[in-house]
Enzyme design. Structure first.
Site, PDB file in Angstrom:
ATOM      1  N   LYS A   1       0.805  -1.216   0.000  1.00 46.58           N
ATOM      2  CA  LYS A   1       0.000   0.000   0.000  1.00 46.58           C
ATOM      3  C   LYS A   1       0.840   1.268   0.000  1.00 46.58           C
ATOM      4  O   LYS A   1       0.397   2.309  -0.479  1.00 46.58           O
ATOM      5  CB  LYS A   1      -0.937   0.004   1.211  1.00 46.58           C
ATOM      6  CG  LYS A   1      -2.019  -1.064   1.164  1.00 46.58           C
ATOM      7  CD  LYS A   1      -2.852  -1.057   2.425  1.00 46.58           C
ATOM      8  CE  LYS A   1      -3.979  -2.075   2.344  1.00 46.58           C
ATOM      9  NZ  LYS A   1      -4.995  -1.716   1.342  1.00 46.58           N
TER      10      LYS A   1
ATOM     11  N   THR B   1      -3.977   0.993  -2.501  1.00 44.36           N
ATOM     12  CA  THR B   1      -4.496   2.282  -2.935  1.00 44.36           C
ATOM     13  C   THR B   1      -3.956   3.406  -2.049  1.00 44.36           C
ATOM     14  O   THR B   1      -3.947   3.308  -0.822  1.00 44.36           O
ATOM     15  CB  THR B   1      -6.031   2.277  -2.930  1.00 44.36           C
ATOM     16  OG1 THR B   1      -6.481   1.310  -3.885  1.00 44.36           O
ATOM     17  CG2 THR B   1      -6.609   3.639  -3.276  1.00 44.36           C
TER      18      THR B   1
ATOM     19  N   ARG C   1     -11.871  -5.432   4.509  1.00 41.09           N
ATOM     20  CA  ARG C   1     -12.521  -4.118   4.609  1.00 41.09           C
ATOM     21  C   ARG C   1     -11.496  -3.130   5.175  1.00 41.09           C
ATOM     22  O   ARG C   1     -11.741  -2.424   6.149  1.00 41.09           O
ATOM     23  CB  ARG C   1     -13.794  -4.187   5.454  1.00 41.09           C
ATOM     24  CG  ARG C   1     -13.658  -4.822   6.806  1.00 41.09           C
ATOM     25  CD  ARG C   1     -14.988  -4.793   7.581  1.00 41.09           C
ATOM     26  NE  ARG C   1     -14.880  -5.601   8.781  1.00 41.09           N
ATOM     27  CZ  ARG C   1     -15.056  -6.925   8.822  1.00 41.09           C
ATOM     28  NH1 ARG C   1     -15.381  -7.573   7.706  1.00 41.09           N
ATOM     29  NH2 ARG C   1     -14.925  -7.596   9.951  1.00 41.09           N
TER      30      ARG C   1
ATOM     31  N   SER D   1     -13.666   0.164  -4.834  1.00 41.03           N
ATOM     32  CA  SER D   1     -13.550  -0.524  -3.550  1.00 41.03           C
ATOM     33  C   SER D   1     -14.871  -0.412  -2.802  1.00 41.03           C
ATOM     34  O   SER D   1     -15.472   0.665  -2.748  1.00 41.03           O
ATOM     35  CB  SER D   1     -12.431   0.088  -2.710  1.00 41.03           C
ATOM     36  OG  SER D   1     -12.493  -0.412  -1.383  1.00 41.03           O
TER      37      SER D   1
ATOM     38  N   GLY E   1     -10.169 -13.635  -4.669  1.00 43.03           N
ATOM     39  CA  GLY E   1      -9.752 -15.025  -4.754  1.00 43.03           C
ATOM     40  C   GLY E   1     -10.577 -15.829  -5.735  1.00 43.03           C
ATOM     41  O   GLY E   1     -11.283 -15.288  -6.595  1.00 43.03           O
TER      42      GLY E   1
ATOM     43  N   GLY F   1      -9.431 -13.959  -9.220  1.00 43.45           N
ATOM     44  CA  GLY F   1      -9.519 -15.410  -9.297  1.00 43.45           C
ATOM     45  C   GLY F   1      -8.450 -16.074 -10.126  1.00 43.45           C
ATOM     46  O   GLY F   1      -8.579 -17.248 -10.490  1.00 43.45           O
TER      47      GLY F   1
ATOM     48  N   THR G   1      -4.454 -12.749  -4.228  1.00 37.92           N
ATOM     49  CA  THR G   1      -4.852 -13.775  -3.271  1.00 37.92           C
ATOM     50  C   THR G   1      -4.106 -15.084  -3.491  1.00 37.92           C
ATOM     51  O   THR G   1      -3.719 -15.754  -2.524  1.00 37.92           O
ATOM     52  CB  THR G   1      -6.371 -13.993  -3.336  1.00 37.92           C
ATOM     53  OG1 THR G   1      -7.028 -12.725  -3.185  1.00 37.92           O
ATOM     54  CG2 THR G   1      -6.844 -14.918  -2.231  1.00 37.92           C
TER      55      THR G   1
END
Length: 366
Positions: free
Chosen positions: A78, A98, A124, A192, A285, A314, A336
């Protein structure tokens, strides 16, 4: 060595990291990568162990040479604290952020949860970051001393939580002005689910002024054209995906990143109680694979090659990467899978991708 490192990581992940709060585990793992890369000979050793990209995977996108089409998605680094280290583990591009114009702590903890049965993560985080000024300073220092093995640097920018929607365009522009001089490309994140009201900015009439303000600020500050992309949510309706695609073409953006995390919890294997305990936020994911691919197909059909498409969501295998590239993506990103598979993952899937391409070339009729 890569296979061995993967097995070792999965053992450590299963027996240690899954017993620790996911955010703490991420901090430990990332700190370990940075520490390993600071050892004088480490970059060369790590590159031999984890990178060695096959020349057949090279691609030129956005006017930039990428050794491979695989990058690390925003969210892992980040604050631009480990770009070179992450490049040593096989990613040709690291998208930081971000980043917001103002520093912010993000949402209350716990704010990161694993759904192991689904090979998914729920976050979150809320754009926790040090702010554009601090991140720009780090990027400036990084650019002043080029790494032994350069990494393409994307910068993902978002709206500061305390800023009203009416002032969003100028807030994004502030970040762009500070960060664009050091970015290979910029991504406007309006997708987001963890900043209240942010996704509302995906509506065309609200998104247009944001994109225009960012482009003007970025190119003016960098004294060059900085490739500009917008990142969209998988939860948009097909009609809204089309509308954003049309706007991107109309505003002469360079590309679209698709997709961000999803607020959907449909089709998960994890027990309902565990999913409920993870709470709200964005899910990334394996469960995102189908919708992410659907959005990519729709964007490719709508834009007809006029925009660069970066596919995220994914992606776990070389076959996933090949499928996205065949569907119209120029680049792919993952996050992920890197968490679940460990430091050898990128090189392994890239090796498999190169081997697959070699077989396809061999099988092609002469």
């Amino acid at each position: 060595m890569v296979a061995g490192s993967g097995r070792t990581y999965r053992t450590v992940y299963r027996h240690l990291l899954t017993r620790v709060d996911p955010e703490v585990a991420h901090r430990w793992a990332f700190a370990g990568m940075r520490a390993a890369s600071r050892v004088p000979v480490a970059p060369h050793v790590l590159r031999r162990a984890f990178v060695e990209p096959d020349p057949r995977l090279r691609t030129r996108v956005l006017g930039i040479d990428f050794p491979t089409p695989l990058g690390l998605a925003a969210g892992f680094d980040k604050n631009a604290t480990g770009i070179s280290a992450l490049g040593n583990f096989g990613f040709s591009c690291v998208e930081i952020g971000t980043v917001t114009a103002r520093p912010q702590p993000g949402n209350p903890k716990p704010r990161l949860h694993r759904l192991v049965a689904d090979r998914a993560v729920v976050n979150r985080m809320g754009f926790n970051n040090a702010g554009a000024e601090v991140v720009a300073r780090r990027l400036r220092q990084l650019r002043a001393v080029p790494p032994v093995h350069p990494v393409v640097i994307g910068v993902n920018i978002g709206k500061s939580k305390v800023v009203a929607e009416a002032d969003a365009a100028q807030d994004y522009a502030t970040s762009a002005r500070l960060l664009a001089p050091y970015a290979d490309y910029l991504v406007v994140n309006v997708s987001s689910p963890n900043t209240p009201g942010l996704r509302d900015l995906q509506a065309v009439e609200k998104l247009r002024p944001v994109l225009r303000a960012v482009r003007e600020a970025a190119d003016g500050a960098a004294h060059r054209h900085v490739p500009l992309l917008v990142k969209i949510a998988p939860d948009l309706s097909d009609e809204d995906v089309d509308a954003v695609a049309d706007l991107a073409v109309e505003e002469e953006l360079d590309g679209i990143v698709a997709t961000n995390t999803t607020i959907s919890r449909e089709g998960l294997r994890s027990p309902a109680a565990l999913v409920a305990a993870a709470g709200g936020g964005g899910l990334s994911g394996a469960p995102l694979k189908e919708r992410s691919l659907e959005v990519l197909h729709r964007l490719a059909a709508r834009t007809r090659g006029s925009l660069v498409l970066v596919s995220v969501g994914g992606i776990e295998t070389a076959q996933d990467i090949a499928e996205r590239l065949d569907a119209g993506a120029s680049l792919v990103q993952a996050y992920t899978a890197f968490i679940y598979e460990g430091p050898g993952w990128a090189r392994r899937v890239l090796g498999e991708l190169a081997a697959s391409r070699s077989r396809r070339e061999t099988d092609r009729p002469s």
